[in-house]
Enzyme design. Structure first.
Site, PDB file in Angstrom:
ATOM      1  N   GLY A  22       2.204  -8.908   6.466  1.00 13.34           N
ATOM      2  CA  GLY A  22       2.515  -7.943   7.771  1.00 13.34           C
ATOM      3  C   GLY A  22       2.474  -6.345   7.183  1.00 13.34           C
ATOM      4  N   GLY A  23       2.283  -5.768   8.273  1.00 10.86           N
ATOM      5  CA  GLY A  23       2.094  -4.086   8.008  1.00 10.86           C
ATOM      6  C   GLY A  23       1.221  -3.863   6.991  1.00 10.86           C
ATOM      7  CG  ASP A  24       2.231  -0.907   3.926  1.00 15.60           C
ATOM      8  OD1 ASP A  24       2.978  -1.873   4.260  1.00 15.60           O
ATOM      9  OD2 ASP A  24       2.289   0.330   3.757  1.00 15.60           O
ATOM     10  CD  GLU A  25       6.016  -5.539   2.685  1.00 23.54           C
ATOM     11  OE1 GLU A  25       6.183  -6.788   3.237  1.00 23.54           O
ATOM     12  OE2 GLU A  25       6.868  -4.879   2.154  1.00 23.54           O
ATOM     13  CG  LEU A  70      -1.723  -1.169   1.489  1.00 22.45           C
ATOM     14  CD1 LEU A  70      -2.720  -1.146   2.469  1.00 22.45           C
ATOM     15  CD2 LEU A  70      -2.550  -1.463   0.044  1.00 22.45           C
TER      16      LEU A  70
END
Length: 489
Positions: free
Chosen positions: A401-404, A361
């Site tokens: 994880g995170g925005d991945e 993102l």
């Protein structure tokens, strides 16, 4: 005490009794003769196992004088002699059953006189203070904590008919020895005649247990089911009688249950975890099952199974397994499950054509900074659902994880991979309403395709990651493709 029949019963044996210790060791046992409230009794102990360890002990007692075995010996224990006959004594030499009921509870022999006898052997023994009697004894294998069959007769009566010296005397001794060995079958009369009586007591106790208790014959046919089956499986216990044990399992576990019963018959004990038994309405419940072979104990006369319902544990295991392989925020498969699915692809021969899409993102940090982390979490949940909806049932959408995020496209080609990437970008860009405000998020996607049958999945993933970074360097908000991966390490 969990339950008793009658309810007012108190146990005269406990942890210090040999029969109790035998049951705690996982085998059925029997107690020495004991006087309880003026009545001579003995007790059988049967362990109920869970995970290979006894969790309960079923104790069954009987009045020796009123036992069918005593009736058998009272009528046939004289072996045709005018006086004297057969008695069954416990390991201490105390009479359990006898041709003469008045001998019950009396000691015929000291333990030291009987200790060296072997099963299958009948031997004349010399008892202190019993010089006026002939005594012949033989061990009884049926009594797990020890017991003996004893023939006793006054000396004058024993030799009354001796007419031809030593030869006739030896012949008489041989006849008595043979009678003593054959007399072992008297115990079978005891067990067989007592089954109807003792099984009623056993069933009264087992019907109060929460676990399902099942008894089967050697052929796997069900001979007893406790009433817990109605509560846990939704069918009356009587509906299982006569059926083969594997038939009551959930179809996928029938072979497991059949093999388990075979192991129990061969080894004497067995245990199996996570087995499904069928319930009313074509459902199932999960059980751990323990078995002990008690075919030599006619009170049971079969293999006894204890079925412990593990529904709560199974739900917890399933929940933990789900959590281990799924992202808590979006519910999507996580990095661990992504790697496992790639391993599955790598194990297939030939490796099928597939593609990996890496999604990052763009400037997602500004959403958290502007609207807060709760709003950011909501955006991630919505985007995860959109990504899942844009693929097909064969595609695996994961949050790394995170925005991945990542997508594995199975059985695909370059055209479809790029078409899916375009749909994903379009889906991500649609406005999202968060806390009464409209938020728009963009993304960059890297695409890598495995067209060769020997393309390593790990190389495809690295190429997708590389393509995604190249797209970001080219200006974000786009997709970029890496050259097809063909057998590169």
């Amino acid at each position: 005490m969990l339950a008793a029949e009658p309810p007012s019963l108190t146990l005269p044996i406990g942890p210090g009794d040999p029969a109790w210790q035998t049951a705690r060791g996982g085998r059925a046992g029997n107690s020495p003769v004991m006087n309880v409230d003026g009545v001579w009794r003995d007790y059988a102990t049967v362990p109920v196992l869970r995970e290979g360890r006894p969790v309960a002990i079923v104790v069954m007692g009987e009045s020796l004088r009123d036992s069918p075995s005593q009736a058998n010996l009272a009528t046939s224990g004289t072996l045709g002699f005018v006086v004297g006959g057969l008695s069954v004594v416990d390991s201490a030499g105390t009479v359990m059953f006898s041709w003469n009921p008045d001998l019950i509870g009396h000691r015929l022999a000291a333990p030291a006189d009987l200790a060296n006898l072997r099963v299958g052997e009948a031997r004349k023994i010399d008892l202190a203070g019993a010089g006026d009697r002939i005594t012949i004894a033989s061990p009884v294998a049926d009594l797990l904590n020890g017991g003996y069959l004893v023939f006793q007769q006054p000396v004058p009566a024993f030799y009354r008919d001796i007419r031809s010296g030593q030869l006739t005397r030896d012949s008489s001794l041989l006849a008595v020895v043979g009678a003593a060995l054959v007399g072992l079958t008297v115990l079978n009369g005891r067990r067989e005649a007592a089954i109807r009586r003792e099984q009623g007591r056993l069933q009264a106790l087992l019907h109060n247990a929460h676990d399902i208790v099942i008894a089967t014959g050697a052929d796997g046919s069900v001979t007893f089911v406790s009433s817990a089956a109605a509560l846990l499986l939704g069918l009356p216990a009587s509906s299982y009688l006569g059926r083969q044990l594997p038939d009551i399992a959930y179809p996928d576990d029938a072979a497991t249950l059949a093999e388990f019963l075979h192991r129990a018959a061969e080894a004497g004990t067995a245990a199996v975890r996570d087995v499904r038994l069928s319930t009313a309405g074509s459902g199932h419940r999960w059980f751990d099952i323990e078995a002990i072979d008690l075919r030599d104990r006619p009170e049971v006369a079969g293999i006894l199974l204890t079925c412990h319902e593990i529904g709560e544990r199974r739900l917890l295991q399933d929940e933990l397994r789900y959590q281990a392989f799924h992202d808590a925020l979006t519910g999507l498969p996580n990095r661990a499950l992504f790697a496992r699915r790639l391993d599955v692809l790598a194990a297939e021969r030939p490796t099928p054509a597939f593609a990996v899409l890496f999604i990052d993102l763009d400037r997602f940090k500004s959403v958290n900074d502007t609207y807060g982390h709760d709003a950011g979490d909501e955006v991630l949940r919505i985007i995860g659902a959109r990504l899942q909806g844009a693929g097909t049932g064969q595609d695996a959408v994961c949050r790394l994880g995170g925005d991945e995020f990542a997508v594995i496209l199975g059985d695909t080609d370059s055209a479809r991979a790029h078409d899916v990437a375009d749909r994903l970008l379009e889906s991500i860009r649609r406005p999202i309403s968060v806390a009464g405000r409209s938020v728009t998020v963009d993304a960059t996607i890297g695409v890598a395709l495995a067209e060769s049958q020997d393309a390593p999945p790990g190389a495809v993933v690295r190429n997708a990651d590389l393509a995604m970074y190249r797209a970001k360097e080219a200006g974000r908000v786009r997709q970029a493709a890496c050259v097809p991966t063909a057998g590169q390490p």
